[in-house]
Design a protein around this motif. Structure first.
Motif, PDB file in Angstrom:
ATOM      1  N   TYR A  41      -6.102  23.803 -16.865  1.00 55.77           N
ATOM      2  CA  TYR A  41      -6.539  25.034 -17.522  1.00 55.77           C
ATOM      3  C   TYR A  41      -6.194  24.950 -18.996  1.00 55.77           C
ATOM      4  O   TYR A  41      -5.173  24.382 -19.386  1.00 55.77           O
ATOM      5  CB  TYR A  41      -5.787  26.253 -16.963  1.00 55.77           C
ATOM      6  N   ASN A  75     -14.289  24.798 -19.318  1.00 58.13           N
ATOM      7  CA  ASN A  75     -14.026  23.390 -19.022  1.00 58.13           C
ATOM      8  C   ASN A  75     -13.242  22.726 -20.155  1.00 58.13           C
ATOM      9  O   ASN A  75     -13.645  22.779 -21.317  1.00 58.13           O
ATOM     10  CB  ASN A  75     -15.379  22.696 -18.820  1.00 58.13           C
ATOM     11  N   GLY A  82     -15.993  27.084 -11.752  1.00 60.27           N
ATOM     12  CA  GLY A  82     -14.765  27.621 -11.170  1.00 60.27           C
ATOM     13  C   GLY A  82     -15.133  28.614 -10.085  1.00 60.27           C
ATOM     14  O   GLY A  82     -16.293  29.037  -9.978  1.00 60.27           O
ATOM     15  N   SER A 126     -10.188  23.024  -7.739  1.00 60.07           N
ATOM     16  CA  SER A 126      -9.052  23.187  -8.652  1.00 60.07           C
ATOM     17  C   SER A 126      -7.713  22.865  -8.020  1.00 60.07           C
ATOM     18  O   SER A 126      -6.897  22.149  -8.611  1.00 60.07           O
ATOM     19  CB  SER A 126      -9.008  24.616  -9.180  1.00 60.07           C
ATOM     20  N   THR A 132      -8.103  21.882 -12.004  1.00 58.05           N
ATOM     21  CA  THR A 132      -8.272  23.220 -12.593  1.00 58.05           C
ATOM     22  C   THR A 132      -9.152  23.219 -13.847  1.00 58.05           C
ATOM     23  O   THR A 132     -10.021  24.063 -13.999  1.00 58.05           O
ATOM     24  CB  THR A 132      -6.904  23.833 -12.946  1.00 58.05           C
ATOM     25  N   ARG A 185     -13.189  23.268 -13.905  1.00 56.82           N
ATOM     26  CA  ARG A 185     -13.908  24.498 -13.630  1.00 56.82           C
ATOM     27  C   ARG A 185     -15.067  24.258 -12.651  1.00 56.82           C
ATOM     28  O   ARG A 185     -16.233  24.363 -13.017  1.00 56.82           O
ATOM     29  CB  ARG A 185     -14.437  25.154 -14.932  1.00 56.82           C
TER      30      ARG A 185
END
Lengths: 386, 386
Positions: free
Chosen positions: A62, A263, B98, B228, B234, B237
């Motif tokens: 993330y 992304n 995601g 993820s 993660t 996405r």
């Protein structure tokens, strides 16, 4: 059983065209695609290499919910360098998975149920659906070929009510390829509505014309942009919206909830797109090629008999008056597809006032454009014979 | 000025924790992060290499709006192979950027304004916000520690009204790490509500326990999953939702409008994740490591004095009763952060009934978990001294 709010969402007609085109192709026919809204170019090499480096460096987690700070700073620098817009805070820039979801966020921020947003007819087919999804009301305003498909500001003034909260501008425009003059942008900004400015085709401009950002004229605006069109990065799904400062906190909360982050690798790729001079040269070359195709296509369409009242100077579309070949653009597009094996988008896809027009995309090679238009010419002229 | 619908969207408290933790780090402190909801592992090498191949092969364009067919077929095969679910149509599988945006789509499909969706309290903090965004009403149902934080089916029956249209299940659960037994899943399916099953932690299960898919028990369900957590992806996405067949057409239209398509390269990476046996071995190793950390963390937390009524068997969280150290979980989490320099998530972030609990994540190394819990132990026991 299916939610009433969604009933208003209409599928794109161009999808029917595309599906039928694919059927024809599976049946062994050669179809020329002039219906597409996607660059035919490959993503520049330097961008792909930056993505590969990011992958190898483990940029697979993330990111900050608004996007990596380096990219948001580069976008601020880009708006300052290109448009002279100073004082943007990187936290006003929200990086999203393509530009589309940014519309959902931004519309929801300022439009309550039953509030109106002014949209041009013709205009990009998704805008009204974003509005409907959040319970707002699209208020369509006819824009005319004779006027370069631009809003008439006096007309706008006459229709604003207490419920009218926002207006969408899209310059260069899909489907018309037209660019809004700065004086008109200023007059629209002065209306006091929230300005939603879709700037996704910025950079794709020709003949020395410049597209201006809404941020040059007002702070009460949401600017939508992304990397799909100019950098040929559609599949990377990376866009952004620049929001007014007082929305930062709420927007951050929405993004954390609904998207988490964009992304990671695409963000590093986008940073490369904005900062590597090699990419700038690649873009310059792509723009030259689009321009060459544009001139070629405009000339050939006129030669066939289509009406082009004002030459398009941006994006990669020609929105041509086809009413001399038929008033029903859906039927005309399908006839052309069936008989000439060329995909084009019916004007009705962009609104009732787009009826009688066809949208031709020059996101295809000169050779294919020539082949497609040659076929259309032959088909239409055969039809015209007694 | 800001839309009323959004006022109900609450920021995550864990974000406050994270921001304060980052401040401490910038001030030179070493902070142990046990608040994170993200795997600490790198994405498996074979997945990254597949992404690099896709990039080099020019997979940089829009894909089919629902996702590449190979990936959707692989997901159908995965649900058949893992859960014995037969007859899924690949068009029921919608690939999204995601898993989060998939909730927006699916909730909007079945919930009209004022319709209710049953959510557990405690539960994942985003669920109610998705509901509020589309104008629906979260109907919170308390789930109790003594019951492994599971819905009591009789309670559910007693509160269903004509407005109650859907129920969310999340097994393995964030924040509790608990798994719902198949009998209970069947009983929930029998309620006749739309079942929304968040299966994002599937695969992260320990001690031979199996998590079941809602699709084993009903067709009237939307199954959410993604890459993820299990594949440590993660930042890529990439998620999906499996929708009932009669929703395919509407969903396609929504995706075309609101998202266009998911990231192309991530889709090829996800295909590799599902089909490469080397990745399966990497996942097996990650699960072993999580399990080791889980046992270690549960034992140490008990030793410190936290309450763990039922051992968590999934995800990478321990939801521990901390009421013996303080009733105010927000304050307790901040005290631990300020004084012991360990980030933990206050239970209140997951609902009113999460008050008095703390969520500890074991998505961190054994060494760091040990260090973090050692610090917490010292701090809490110092506090306890007269």
């Amino acid at each position: 059983m299916i939610n009433e709010q969604l009933v208003g969402i209409r599928p794109f007609i161009v999808m029917d065209v595309l599906e039928r085109a694919q059927e024809l192709e599976r049946a062994g026919h050669d179809v020329v695609h002039l219906e597409v809204g996607e660059p035919d170019f490959e993503t520049p090499e330097a961008i792909k290499e930056a993505a590969i480096r990011a992958l190898r460096d483990g940029k697979t987690h993330y990111t900050h919910s608004l996007g990596i700070i380096e990219l948001r700073e580069a976008i601020c620098a880009f708006y300052e360098g290109t448009y002279g817009v100073k004082g943007l805070d990187p936290d006003q820039v929200i990086i999203t998975s393509g530009t589309s979801p940014a519309f959902l966020i931004a519309l929801a921020l300022v439009l309550s149920r039953e509030d109106e947003i002014v949209l041009s007819d013709p205009g990009y087919a998704c805008y009204p659906n974003f509005a409907r999804f959040i319970g707002a009301v699209p208020r369509f305003v006819r824009v005319e070929e004779s006027n370069g498909f631009q809003y008439d500001v006096d007309t706008l003034k006459s229709l604003i009510t207490a419920r009218t909260k926002a207006i969408m501008i899209n310059s260069p425009s899909n489907p018309t390829g037209q660019i809004t003059e700065p004086e008109r942008l200023q007059a629209i900004a002065n209306l006091g509505l929230w300005v939603f400015s879709d700037e996704i085709y910025h950079g794709l401009v020709y003949d020395g014309v410049k597209a201006h950002s809404a941020l040059e004229f007002t702070d009460r605006c949401f600017v939508f942009n992304g990397f799909s069109k100019l950098y040929a990065m559609t599949g990377w799904r990376l866009g952004y919206v620049i929001v007014p400062k007082n929305f930062i906190k709420t927007v951050k909360c929405m993004v954390q909830n609904f998207f988490i982050s964009a992304n990671a690798v695409s963000q590093y790729a986008a940073l490369e797109a904005l900062t590597n001079p090699e990419v700038a040269r690649d873009v310059e070359n792509m723009v030259k090629v689009y321009d060459e195709r544009r001139r070629f296509m405009v000339n050939l369409l006129k030669e066939i008999g289509f009406g082009i009242a004002k030459e398009p100077k941006g994006a990669f579309y020609v929105f041509a008056n086809a009413s001399m070949f038929g008033q029903d653009s859906y039927r005309l597009a399908f006839d052309i597809l069936e008989h000439a094996h060329v995909g084009v988008t019916p004007g009705i896809d962009f609104g009732a006032n787009g009826e009688g027009f066809l949208r031709f995309s020059y996101a295809n090679s000169l050779e294919r454009i020539e082949e497609g238009l040659r076929r259309i010419k032959r088909y239409l002229h055969e039809q015209a014979r007694p």
